[in-house]
Design an enzyme around this catalytic site. Structure first.
Site, mmCIF file in Angstrom:
data_model
loop_
_atom_site.group_PDB
_atom_site.id
_atom_site.type_symbol
_atom_site.label_atom_id
_atom_site.label_comp_id
_atom_site.label_asym_id
_atom_site.label_seq_id
_atom_site.Cartn_x
_atom_site.Cartn_y
_atom_site.Cartn_z
ATOM 1 N N ASN A 113 0.850 -1.179 0.000
ATOM 2 C CA ASN A 113 0.000 0.000 0.000
ATOM 3 C C ASN A 113 0.891 1.236 0.000
ATOM 4 O O ASN A 113 1.621 1.466 0.952
ATOM 5 C CB ASN A 113 -0.926 0.017 1.215
ATOM 6 C CG ASN A 113 -1.928 1.146 1.131
ATOM 7 O OD1 ASN A 113 -2.577 1.331 0.100
ATOM 8 N ND2 ASN A 113 -2.036 1.929 2.188
ATOM 9 N N GLU A 114 0.871 1.952 -1.092
ATOM 10 C CA GLU A 114 1.683 3.162 -1.240
ATOM 11 C C GLU A 114 3.139 2.907 -0.829
ATOM 12 O O GLU A 114 3.701 3.647 -0.019
ATOM 13 C CB GLU A 114 1.068 4.311 -0.443
ATOM 14 C CG GLU A 114 -0.396 4.535 -0.781
ATOM 15 C CD GLU A 114 -0.954 5.870 -0.291
ATOM 16 O OE1 GLU A 114 -0.321 6.510 0.555
ATOM 17 O OE2 GLU A 114 -2.016 6.273 -0.794
#
Ligand code: NAG
Ligand code: NAG
Ligand code: NAG
Ligand code: NAG
Length: 238
Positions: free
Chosen positions: A119-120
């Site tokens: 995630n990111e």
């Protein structure tokens, strides 16, 4: 009136993002780190009652996936950042896919259509920790999905933070944009692989966060998807 096609994702309980025109799906992010988490069956019922037919998870929590089974809701599961390095091993990726993805499929199972790889992971706050482990994880997980015979239905993709993009202040228009210089070689491998596998490119864009947490240079006009925003004209396109 122009018809705008868009998929709206909004954070559960934070509010709905308005969108003019044709909406072809309504989805929410469902994170389970909370002081007072709701029982998963209640969250699933809330989604159904609200006509929400897509959800993005941040892990592969068993109780959450079991609650989603049989609901038909389209689900993006996720491999958290801390497991990215592990997936450098194709065998470990295979085992993870078997335990946490394909075991939930089936006629009364979970309608998994995407696997988020991290995630990111390229947030600058991570100091580059995930730069070299993200592409190998993406590749090995998608290959494991393909080998399991579900690759045409389930696509692996990396949800990127907005600042994977970089556009020079001297030419701040979309066509002037490139990937951030420190990750450009990894980003090229990622988008090339995703393209070959028919997987979408995902970037999380939170302009209101850029406005309030940034250096003050973010233009207010662009922060709220407001219809009165200053239009940008770039190479004849507005
Ligand atoms: C899974 O989601 C897709 C996309 O929304 C939908 O077309 C399909 O009918 C769903 N499958 C099931 C079994 O509900
Ligand atoms: C994968 O699934 C297994 C079995 O449910 C679980 O024990 C494990 O924690 C999961 N791994 C991850 C990274 O979520
Ligand atoms: C990144 O580096 C800064 C400065 O050295 C440090 O304060 C921070 O804890 C580091 N963050 C991570 C996630 O390693
Ligand atoms: C990532 O790989 C590059 C090229 O091999 C290397 O220069 C860099 O130090 C690596 N970064 C990390 C955080 O391991």
């Amino acid at each position: 009136m122009s018809r705008v096609r868009c998929t709206v994702a909004y954070v559960l309980f934070l509010g709905i993002l308005g969108c003019v025109g044709v909406i072809n799906g309504l989805g929410v992010n469902w994170g389970i780190i909370a002081s007072h988490p709701l029982p998963p069956e209640i969250v699933v019922q809330l989604m159904k009652d609200s006509g929400i037919d897509k959800v993005k998870l941040f892990d592969t929590d068993k109780t959450v996936l079991n609650a989603l089974a049989g609901s038909g809701i389209e689900v993006m599961v996720a491999l958290p950042n801390v497991y990215l390095a592990n997936m450098a091993s194709p065998d470990k990726a295979k085992a993870w896919v078997k335990q946490n993805v394909t075991s939930y499929l089936g006629p009364k199972g979970v309608n998994i259509t995407y696997v988020a790889i991290g995630n990111e992971p390229f947030l600058q706050g991570y100091n580059g920790s995930f730069v070299n482990v993200t592409f190998p994880a993406l590749k090995n997980v998608q290959n494991a999905l393909n080998d399991a015979g579900v690759g045409s239905k389930i696509k692996a993709t990396v949800p990127c933070n907005a600042d994977v993009y970089y556009s020079p202040w001297s030419n701040p228009v979309p066509s002037g944009g490139i990937f951030r210089p420190d990750i450009v070689s990894e980003m090229k491998k990622i988008v090339d692989f995703q393209d070959k596998n028919g997987a979408p490119f995902i970037v999380n864009i939170y302009p209101f966060i850029s406005l309030y947490l940034g250096d003050g240079a973010f233009p207010t006009d662009y922060a709220f998807f407001d219809e009165i925003s200053n239009p940008v004209t770039d190479n004849g396109r507005t």
